[in-house]
Design an enzyme around this catalytic site. Structure first.
Site, PDB file in Angstrom:
ATOM      1  N   GLU A  61      64.734  19.745 103.325  1.00  0.00           N
ATOM      2  CA  GLU A  61      65.160  19.907 104.729  1.00  0.00           C
ATOM      3  C   GLU A  61      64.257  19.151 105.700  1.00  0.00           C
ATOM      4  OE1 GLU A  61      65.799  24.086 105.634  1.00  0.00           O
ATOM      5  OE2 GLU A  61      67.555  24.145 104.337  1.00  0.00           O
ATOM      6  N   GLU A 116      71.379  24.430  98.273  1.00  0.00           N
ATOM      7  CA  GLU A 116      71.139  25.757  98.861  1.00  0.00           C
ATOM      8  C   GLU A 116      72.435  26.203  99.514  1.00  0.00           C
ATOM      9  OE1 GLU A 116      67.717  26.614 101.323  1.00  0.00           O
ATOM     10  OE2 GLU A 116      66.497  25.163 100.216  1.00  0.00           O
TER      11      GLU A 116
HETATM   12  O1  AHR Z   1      66.258  29.648 100.994  1.00  0.00           O
HETATM   13  C1  AHR Z   1      65.493  29.985 102.104  1.00  0.00           C
HETATM   14  C2  AHR Z   1      65.120  28.765 102.941  1.00  0.00           C
HETATM   15  O2  AHR Z   1      66.279  28.262 103.532  1.00  0.00           O
HETATM   16  C3  AHR Z   1      64.546  27.589 102.204  1.00  0.00           C
HETATM   17  O3  AHR Z   1      63.178  27.678 102.032  1.00  0.00           O
HETATM   18  C4  AHR Z   1      64.871  26.443 103.120  1.00  0.00           C
HETATM   19  O4  AHR Z   1      65.032  25.245 102.426  1.00  0.00           O
HETATM   20  C5  AHR Z   1      66.114  26.901 103.859  1.00  0.00           C
HETATM   21  O5  AHR Z   1      65.985  26.764 105.229  1.00  0.00           O
END
Ligand code: AHR
Length: 506
Positions: free
Chosen positions: A176, A295
């Site tokens: 990210e 994610e």
């Molecule tokens: O999964 C929780 C968080 O969400 C992770 O660390 C990040 O990559 C995202 O913002």
């Protein structure tokens, strides 16, 4: 008089989207909250193995058949020194973990995680730190994990007790990096350059690896989709996948709108695919960049609680969302969306796996239990392997606050040619009505219904706890198959898995 609701579908063996890459059923373990400490690892637990890993958790991960697990972050990786987590445990430093403002003891690091993943029968997807670090730390790490021997870092791994290289194939270039919350946040141009040069050095060490570049952290990012376009324009030749992240929530308590949110996920995938192909055309390249949705999940229940936690403690209960039944429905629809894009989404990680926004929960020194979202994830992972078929679906629709023409029925189908099995995944989003479904499956001659699994509950907010399982699937779905016509009753707000199998003749 209101029109009678009815859905129709055609499923044909020859309407194929693509082979499903099993890695779309991946997951994620970050050094965050109780994911590692108290989740996968708890040496004092009665069920811990000789390395301190909880066997009850490993059994659940194996039941889910998780093919790949991303590690060690997440936001955490952007200020992580991988060297802190290898070698004798007694000399590993305790550090301030900046992303989640906790203390990281480094009791678990790269080698232990690789051991855990083997026990859980999963591959590792490793992320490198492109926040506070860069090319040098990444090339050393891959020399440590993947080079056989005879060099400083590979021999150090052998000294640490790992004679054979880990041969980790899939690597994320940071996490990210578009997000201002990220330690070492970068503009797309800055990120594109470091991703390209780090990827180049890593592939010089081991040309067999695959690299995932960061894309946007969600569809609301002001830099979406320019971040993807700029990054790929710079690093096209070095990277193989672009990453997508997305979490949804229902804080305004509007179930109809909430259950439609996989339409946003669908739009996200389509936009990123188009962006990849635009850069491919611009570069006159023969190479196609695929998508790693590494994610995805629901995340909102725990946010208020987490704001009140004191900083700088070890493994506090962070991001411990307790999921309800409507969350399981949206997770089911998100899995359906991934399957419908099986031609381009080749990896995906439900974030995360244990305790932290997770399908599996544990009590410290106590039992483990299954959240509501465990079930659609389980069904998709176990039955959703084969060829993703293109369902020709006609469903009644509705409008919600943010979406128009939302089909009440979501569907994906997977054909396992070898096993002669067809699995149809369906969600009925209607809040009040059951919807009858009529499916033309004439191309599946000689097939019969093996099972119709349903996940349903009269209360959308019903959740499981360590002591009570209120939401669990049953096998009493109503469906029949006569002369190539499958008829099924899709109960209001339900997740359905209809499994057809070719009749065996003795
Ligand atoms: O999964 C929780 C968080 O969400 C992770 O660390 C990040 O990559 C995202 O913002």
């Amino acid at each position: 008089m209101a029109e009678k609701l009815q859905a129709k579908m055609v499923l044909d063996k020859s309407y194929q989207i693509s082979e499903v890459d099993k890695r779309i059923y991946g997951s994620f373990i970050e050094h965050l909250g109780r994911a590692v400490y108290g989740g996968i690892y708890e040496p004092d637990h009665p069920d811990a193995d000789e390395q301190g890993f909880r066997k009850d958790v490993i059994d659940l991960v194996k039941e889910l058949q998780v093919p790949i697990v991303r590690y060690p972050g997440g936001n955490m990786v952007s200020a992580y020194n991988w060297e802190d987590g290898v070698g004798p445990k007694e000399s590993r430093p305790k550090r301030l973990e900046l992303a989640w403002r906790t203390i990281e003891t480094n009791e678990i690091g790269t080698n232990e995680f690789v051991d855990w993943a083997k026990k859980a029968q999963a591959e590792v997807m490793m992320a490198v730190n492109l926040g506070t670090r860069g090319i040098d730390a990444a090339r050393n790490l891959i020399e440590y994990t993947n080079h056989p021997s005879g060099t400083y870092w590979s021999d150090l791994r052998r000294e640490h007790g790992y004679e054979q290289p880990h041969n980790i194939k899939t690597w994320c270039l940071g996490n990210e990096m578009d997000g201002p919350w990220q330690v070492g946040h970068k503009t797309a141009a800055e990120y594109g350059r470091i991703a390209k040069e780090t990827g180049k050095a890593m592939k010089l060490v081991d040309p067999s690896i695959e690299l995932v570049a960061c894309g946007s952290s969600n569809t609301d990012m002001p830099t979406f989709p320019e971040y993807e376009a700029t990054t790929l324009d710079i690093a096209y030749d070095e990277v193989d996948y672009i990453s997508l992240h997305q979490y949804y929530g229902n804080s305004s308590n509007d179930p109809a709108n909430y259950l439609a949110k996989n339409m946003d996920m669908d739009h996200f995938i389509k936009t990123v695919t188009a962006t990849c192909d635009y850069i491919k055309a611009k570069h006159r390249s023969k190479k196609t960049i695929n998508l790693s949705f590494d994610e995805w999940n629901v995340w909102y229940h725990s946010r208020e609680h987490d704001e009140k936690l004191d900083p700088w403690t070890v493994a506090p209960p962070q991001l411990e969302d307790v999921y309800n039944f409507e969350d399981a429905l949206l997770v089911g629809s998100m899995l359906i969306t991934l399957l419908r894009h099986a031609d381009r989404v080749k990896m995906a990680c439900m974030a995360q796996l244990v305790n932290v926004i997770a399908p599996i929960m544990t009590e410290n020194n106590g039992q483990s239990w299954k959240q509501t979202i465990y079930y659609p994830y389980l069904h998709a992972s176990v039955y959703g392997r084969g060829i993703s078929l293109q369902p020709i679906l006609s469903s009644p629709k509705y409008d919600s606050k943010d979406f128009t023409d939302v089909p009440f029925i979501d569907s994906a189908a997977v054909y396992d040619e070898q096993e002669e099995a067809l699995t149809i995944f369906l969600v009925n989003k209607h809040l009040e009505e059951s919807i009858p479904l009529d499916v033309d499956v004439r191309s599946f001659e000689g097939y019969e219904i093996a099972e119709h699994i349903v996940l349903e509950h009269h209360d959308l907010k019903a959740a499981n706890t360590k002591d009570t399982t209120r939401v669990a699937p049953h096998g009493k779905g109503e469906s029949s198959l006569v002369d190539g016509r499958l008829k099924a009753q899709l109960n209001r707000t339900s997740w359905n898995v209809i499994r057809l199998q070719k009749a065996r003749t003795n």
